[in-house]
Design a protein around this motif. Sequence first.
Motif, PDB file in Angstrom:
ATOM      1  N   ASP A 164     -16.203  42.626 -11.427  1.00  0.00           N
ATOM      2  CA  ASP A 164     -15.605  42.887 -12.733  1.00  0.00           C
ATOM      3  C   ASP A 164     -14.950  41.626 -13.285  1.00  0.00           C
ATOM      4  N   SER A 165     -14.213  41.760 -14.347  1.00  0.00           N
ATOM      5  CA  SER A 165     -13.644  40.604 -15.063  1.00  0.00           C
ATOM      6  C   SER A 165     -12.685  39.772 -14.225  1.00  0.00           C
ATOM      7  N   THR A 166     -12.096  40.371 -13.195  1.00  0.00           N
ATOM      8  CA  THR A 166     -11.163  39.601 -12.363  1.00  0.00           C
ATOM      9  C   THR A 166     -11.869  38.478 -11.600  1.00  0.00           C
ATOM     10  N   LEU A 168     -13.717  36.279 -12.936  1.00  0.00           N
ATOM     11  CA  LEU A 168     -13.775  35.086 -13.775  1.00  0.00           C
ATOM     12  C   LEU A 168     -12.718  34.049 -13.403  1.00  0.00           C
ATOM     13  N   GLU A 169     -11.550  34.494 -12.963  1.00  0.00           N
ATOM     14  CA  GLU A 169     -10.505  33.572 -12.557  1.00  0.00           C
ATOM     15  C   GLU A 169     -10.956  32.715 -11.372  1.00  0.00           C
ATOM     16  N   SER A 172     -13.689  30.211 -12.459  1.00  0.00           N
ATOM     17  CA  SER A 172     -13.170  29.086 -13.242  1.00  0.00           C
ATOM     18  C   SER A 172     -12.719  27.931 -12.351  1.00  0.00           C
ATOM     19  N   VAL A 187     -18.226  42.999 -15.666  1.00  0.00           N
ATOM     20  CA  VAL A 187     -17.452  41.984 -16.382  1.00  0.00           C
ATOM     21  C   VAL A 187     -17.549  42.273 -17.876  1.00  0.00           C
ATOM     22  N   ALA A 188     -16.409  42.438 -18.526  1.00  0.00           N
ATOM     23  CA  ALA A 188     -16.387  42.798 -19.944  1.00  0.00           C
ATOM     24  C   ALA A 188     -16.874  41.650 -20.824  1.00  0.00           C
ATOM     25  N   ASP A 191     -14.179  39.453 -22.249  1.00  0.00           N
ATOM     26  CA  ASP A 191     -13.620  38.514 -21.267  1.00  0.00           C
ATOM     27  C   ASP A 191     -14.559  37.333 -21.039  1.00  0.00           C
ATOM     28  N   GLU A 193     -16.540  36.075 -23.304  1.00  0.00           N
ATOM     29  CA  GLU A 193     -16.427  35.214 -24.480  1.00  0.00           C
ATOM     30  C   GLU A 193     -15.205  34.306 -24.381  1.00  0.00           C
ATOM     31  N   VAL A 194     -14.099  34.850 -23.881  1.00  0.00           N
ATOM     32  CA  VAL A 194     -12.900  34.029 -23.677  1.00  0.00           C
ATOM     33  C   VAL A 194     -13.167  32.955 -22.618  1.00  0.00           C
ATOM     34  N   PHE A 195     -13.848  33.370 -21.561  1.00  0.00           N
ATOM     35  CA  PHE A 195     -14.197  32.433 -20.476  1.00  0.00           C
ATOM     36  C   PHE A 195     -15.069  31.298 -21.018  1.00  0.00           C
TER      37      PHE A 195
END
Length: 206
Positions: A164-166, A168-169, A172, A187-188, A191, A193-195
């Motif tokens: 999921d979106s967590t 991405l951290e 990164s 993964v949303a 989220d 797009e922000v990444f």
Amino acid sequence: DSNDTVAQVQPPREIITAITGLVPKEIREQREMDRLQKIAAQKKKATEHRLVLSKEIQETVPAKLRPMLRFVSPHDASIHFSSVSLQNDFGDSDFAALTGFAKYFTSVDLSHSSISTPTLEALSSFKNLHSLRLADTNINVADVALLKNLQTLETLSLHSTEIDSTALEHLSQISSLRHLYLWSTKVASADIEVFKKNHPQIKVVY
């Protein structure tokens, strides 16, 4: 630029050609011969190393896994590995048989396999890995966190997984990452797009 030093100024190609022309032909030919001999010696050394490595693989890697190992080039010991032909029949115990060759692996495809956390823990020590495909596996966010040590990794495929979106951290933190595949995950889109905005050097496909 007036602030450039003499050492920083790149002379025009015409001047470089003219200066090169002042070097006697015999010296230029010798330099070229030395360069070619150096390349040939490097290739010979790499080929000899590969032969030794091939023998070691034959002696230590299980027979069913050997066909899945492929050298990247004729004069290079770098290895590509793909377990795709075994699908779910390839698991953690199978990958464990390959960890002795970790430093040679530059590309690994474990898509559709049954690998889990032990394999991700092992992969975290594959310091020369450039490409990793984990599509359609049972990996989770905690597993993805183990990949942050792979600072040569450029391509990572995580599509068709339950992350999921967590995640991405953790992603990164892989400074070398340039291509990331995330479709069919949890993964949303927002989220992602922000990444992408925060990491424009990474091409994300989702």
